[in-house]
Design a protein around this motif. Sequence first.
Motif, mmCIF file in Angstrom:
data_model
loop_
_atom_site.group_PDB
_atom_site.id
_atom_site.type_symbol
_atom_site.label_atom_id
_atom_site.label_comp_id
_atom_site.label_asym_id
_atom_site.label_seq_id
_atom_site.Cartn_x
_atom_site.Cartn_y
_atom_site.Cartn_z
ATOM 1 N N SER A 1 -28.407 -30.645 1.447
ATOM 2 C CA SER A 1 -28.723 -29.703 2.536
ATOM 3 C C SER A 1 -27.959 -28.399 2.377
ATOM 4 O O SER A 1 -28.505 -27.309 2.609
ATOM 5 N N LEU A 2 -26.680 -28.500 1.994
ATOM 6 C CA LEU A 2 -25.901 -27.287 1.729
ATOM 7 C C LEU A 2 -26.522 -26.489 0.587
ATOM 8 O O LEU A 2 -26.611 -25.257 0.644
ATOM 9 N N LEU A 3 -26.933 -27.200 -0.459
ATOM 10 C CA LEU A 3 -27.534 -26.551 -1.620
ATOM 11 C C LEU A 3 -28.808 -25.804 -1.232
ATOM 12 O O LEU A 3 -29.017 -24.646 -1.619
ATOM 13 N N LEU A 4 -29.646 -26.450 -0.437
ATOM 14 C CA LEU A 4 -30.878 -25.796 0.018
ATOM 15 C C LEU A 4 -30.574 -24.614 0.931
ATOM 16 O O LEU A 4 -31.294 -23.605 0.918
ATOM 17 N N ASN A 5 -29.492 -24.734 1.705
ATOM 18 C CA ASN A 5 -29.100 -23.646 2.607
ATOM 19 C C ASN A 5 -28.731 -22.386 1.828
ATOM 20 O O ASN A 5 -29.009 -21.267 2.277
ATOM 21 N N TYR A 6 -28.124 -22.575 0.645
ATOM 22 C CA TYR A 6 -27.786 -21.421 -0.189
ATOM 23 C C TYR A 6 -29.040 -20.796 -0.815
ATOM 24 O O TYR A 6 -29.048 -19.609 -1.145
ATOM 25 N N ALA A 7 -30.099 -21.601 -0.971
ATOM 26 C CA ALA A 7 -31.295 -21.132 -1.678
ATOM 27 C C ALA A 7 -32.379 -20.604 -0.749
ATOM 28 O O ALA A 7 -33.182 -19.758 -1.153
ATOM 29 N N VAL A 8 -32.435 -21.108 0.488
ATOM 30 C CA VAL A 8 -33.486 -20.683 1.421
ATOM 31 C C VAL A 8 -32.848 -20.181 2.711
ATOM 32 O O VAL A 8 -31.631 -20.243 2.891
ATOM 33 N N SER A 9 -33.681 -19.712 3.616
ATOM 34 C CA SER A 9 -33.166 -19.080 4.833
ATOM 35 C C SER A 9 -32.994 -20.049 6.003
ATOM 36 O O SER A 9 -32.557 -19.640 7.071
ATOM 37 N N TRP A 10 -33.346 -21.317 5.836
ATOM 38 C CA TRP A 10 -33.208 -22.274 6.933
ATOM 39 C C TRP A 10 -31.740 -22.516 7.253
ATOM 40 O O TRP A 10 -30.905 -22.578 6.350
ATOM 41 N N PRO A 11 -31.391 -22.710 8.525
ATOM 42 C CA PRO A 11 -30.008 -23.053 8.882
ATOM 43 C C PRO A 11 -29.672 -24.467 8.418
ATOM 44 O O PRO A 11 -30.550 -25.330 8.302
ATOM 45 N N PHE A 12 -28.378 -24.710 8.202
ATOM 46 C CA PHE A 12 -27.952 -26.009 7.677
ATOM 47 C C PHE A 12 -28.346 -27.146 8.604
ATOM 48 O O PHE A 12 -28.812 -28.199 8.144
ATOM 49 N N TRP A 13 -28.171 -26.980 9.907
ATOM 50 C CA TRP A 13 -28.413 -28.091 10.824
ATOM 51 C C TRP A 13 -29.864 -28.569 10.739
ATOM 52 O O TRP A 13 -30.135 -29.769 10.817
ATOM 53 N N ALA A 14 -30.793 -27.631 10.563
ATOM 54 C CA ALA A 14 -32.209 -27.993 10.470
ATOM 55 C C ALA A 14 -32.495 -28.695 9.142
ATOM 56 O O ALA A 14 -33.222 -29.698 9.090
ATOM 57 N N LEU A 15 -31.934 -28.164 8.065
ATOM 58 C CA LEU A 15 -32.135 -28.778 6.753
ATOM 59 C C LEU A 15 -31.576 -30.192 6.721
ATOM 60 O O LEU A 15 -32.188 -31.109 6.172
ATOM 61 N N LEU B 1 -27.409 -29.871 -9.999
ATOM 62 C CA LEU B 1 -28.442 -28.976 -9.464
ATOM 63 C C LEU B 1 -27.823 -27.710 -8.876
ATOM 64 O O LEU B 1 -28.449 -26.647 -8.874
ATOM 65 N N ALA B 2 -26.585 -27.832 -8.389
ATOM 66 C CA ALA B 2 -25.923 -26.671 -7.782
ATOM 67 C C ALA B 2 -25.725 -25.547 -8.787
ATOM 68 O O ALA B 2 -25.586 -24.379 -8.395
ATOM 69 N N LEU B 3 -25.717 -25.872 -10.076
ATOM 70 C CA LEU B 3 -25.562 -24.830 -11.107
ATOM 71 C C LEU B 3 -26.683 -23.798 -11.037
ATOM 72 O O LEU B 3 -26.527 -22.676 -11.519
ATOM 73 N N LEU B 4 -27.799 -24.180 -10.413
ATOM 74 C CA LEU B 4 -28.929 -23.260 -10.323
ATOM 75 C C LEU B 4 -28.713 -22.157 -9.294
ATOM 76 O O LEU B 4 -29.317 -21.084 -9.408
ATOM 77 N N VAL B 5 -27.862 -22.407 -8.284
ATOM 78 C CA VAL B 5 -27.726 -21.424 -7.194
ATOM 79 C C VAL B 5 -26.274 -21.085 -6.852
ATOM 80 O O VAL B 5 -26.033 -20.156 -6.078
ATOM 81 N N VAL B 6 -25.306 -21.803 -7.408
ATOM 82 C CA VAL B 6 -23.895 -21.583 -7.072
ATOM 83 C C VAL B 6 -23.131 -21.230 -8.352
ATOM 84 O O VAL B 6 -23.394 -21.816 -9.403
ATOM 85 N N PRO B 7 -22.202 -20.255 -8.301
ATOM 86 C CA PRO B 7 -21.410 -19.913 -9.490
ATOM 87 C C PRO B 7 -20.698 -21.142 -10.067
ATOM 88 O O PRO B 7 -20.230 -22.008 -9.317
ATOM 89 N N TRP B 8 -20.582 -21.207 -11.393
ATOM 90 C CA TRP B 8 -20.055 -22.423 -12.028
ATOM 91 C C TRP B 8 -18.623 -22.769 -11.604
ATOM 92 O O TRP B 8 -18.292 -23.961 -11.513
ATOM 93 N N PRO B 9 -17.722 -21.781 -11.302
ATOM 94 C CA PRO B 9 -16.393 -22.206 -10.813
ATOM 95 C C PRO B 9 -16.481 -22.995 -9.505
ATOM 96 O O PRO B 9 -15.729 -23.954 -9.297
ATOM 97 N N ASN B 10 -17.398 -22.591 -8.632
ATOM 98 C CA ASN B 10 -17.588 -23.315 -7.373
ATOM 99 C C ASN B 10 -18.152 -24.716 -7.623
ATOM 100 O O ASN B 10 -17.830 -25.669 -6.903
ATOM 101 N N VAL B 11 -18.991 -24.833 -8.655
ATOM 102 C CA VAL B 11 -19.560 -26.137 -8.992
ATOM 103 C C VAL B 11 -18.459 -27.076 -9.489
ATOM 104 O O VAL B 11 -18.426 -28.263 -9.133
ATOM 105 N N LEU B 12 -17.540 -26.548 -10.312
ATOM 106 C CA LEU B 12 -16.432 -27.373 -10.796
ATOM 107 C C LEU B 12 -15.556 -27.837 -9.638
ATOM 108 O O LEU B 12 -15.127 -28.998 -9.584
ATOM 109 N N LEU B 13 -15.285 -26.933 -8.700
ATOM 110 C CA LEU B 13 -14.510 -27.311 -7.514
ATOM 111 C C LEU B 13 -15.261 -28.361 -6.699
ATOM 112 O O LEU B 13 -14.663 -29.313 -6.189
#
Length: 221
Positions: free
Chosen positions: A65-79, A185-197
């Motif tokens: 849900s967090l991953l989709l929230n970074y990629a689309v405009s829907w709020p996290f609670w709805a996702l 999958l997060a590598l598609l929308v989140v910077p790789w340092p954040n993915v490692l964390l």
Amino acid sequence: MTAPADPIDSAAPETGPSLVFEQKAAPHSWLDDVVGLATGTFTVSLGLFLLHLSTAVTGGTAGLSLLLNYAVSWPFWALFAVVNLPFGILAVWKRGWDFALRTLVCIGAVSGFSVLIEHFFVVERIDPIFGTVAGNLLAGIGLLIVFRHGASLGGVNVVALIIQDATGIRVGWTMMVFDVLVILLALLVVPWPNVLLSAAGAVVLNLVLALNHRPGRYIGH
């Protein structure tokens, strides 16, 4: 001459140190469950809030849900609510209506608490390392509380509990496999340092579950 009695051996039966593990498990009351589930879902929501501030993800459907929230405009609670709804059918089929209804309530509670926390807890800056580790730790503790009160947060939680019931494989290990897929999958929308964390944080979350939620560990139910 008779040796003095060992203070532990001479203790009254009701204070014997082993009785903590020998006494019959006491079921949770309805008040125990209400308070426990409210505490667990709030703790998970706070953890997810810290992860969102850190632009990190975690495992399970919460991470998805967090991953989709970074990629689309829907709020996290709805996702979070939409992603988890299909697993409600699986919960009814495999673990019964009581578990399924509690799970649906917990999904709604996490979505609701997420809105409240975002509104009332304003954070201008957070260190991403702290936010990722603390967020996953809080999410893991919250999930542990939810599991111990006969519910889950849907999604992979339900699948992991079913696998544990059938095979004895701990919940944390099953979730960790799915978490790896989400983080990749997060590598598609989140910077790789954040993915490692995020990967390191997901290990923290699943260790909390793997070390504390397993058959025979908890005497209450």
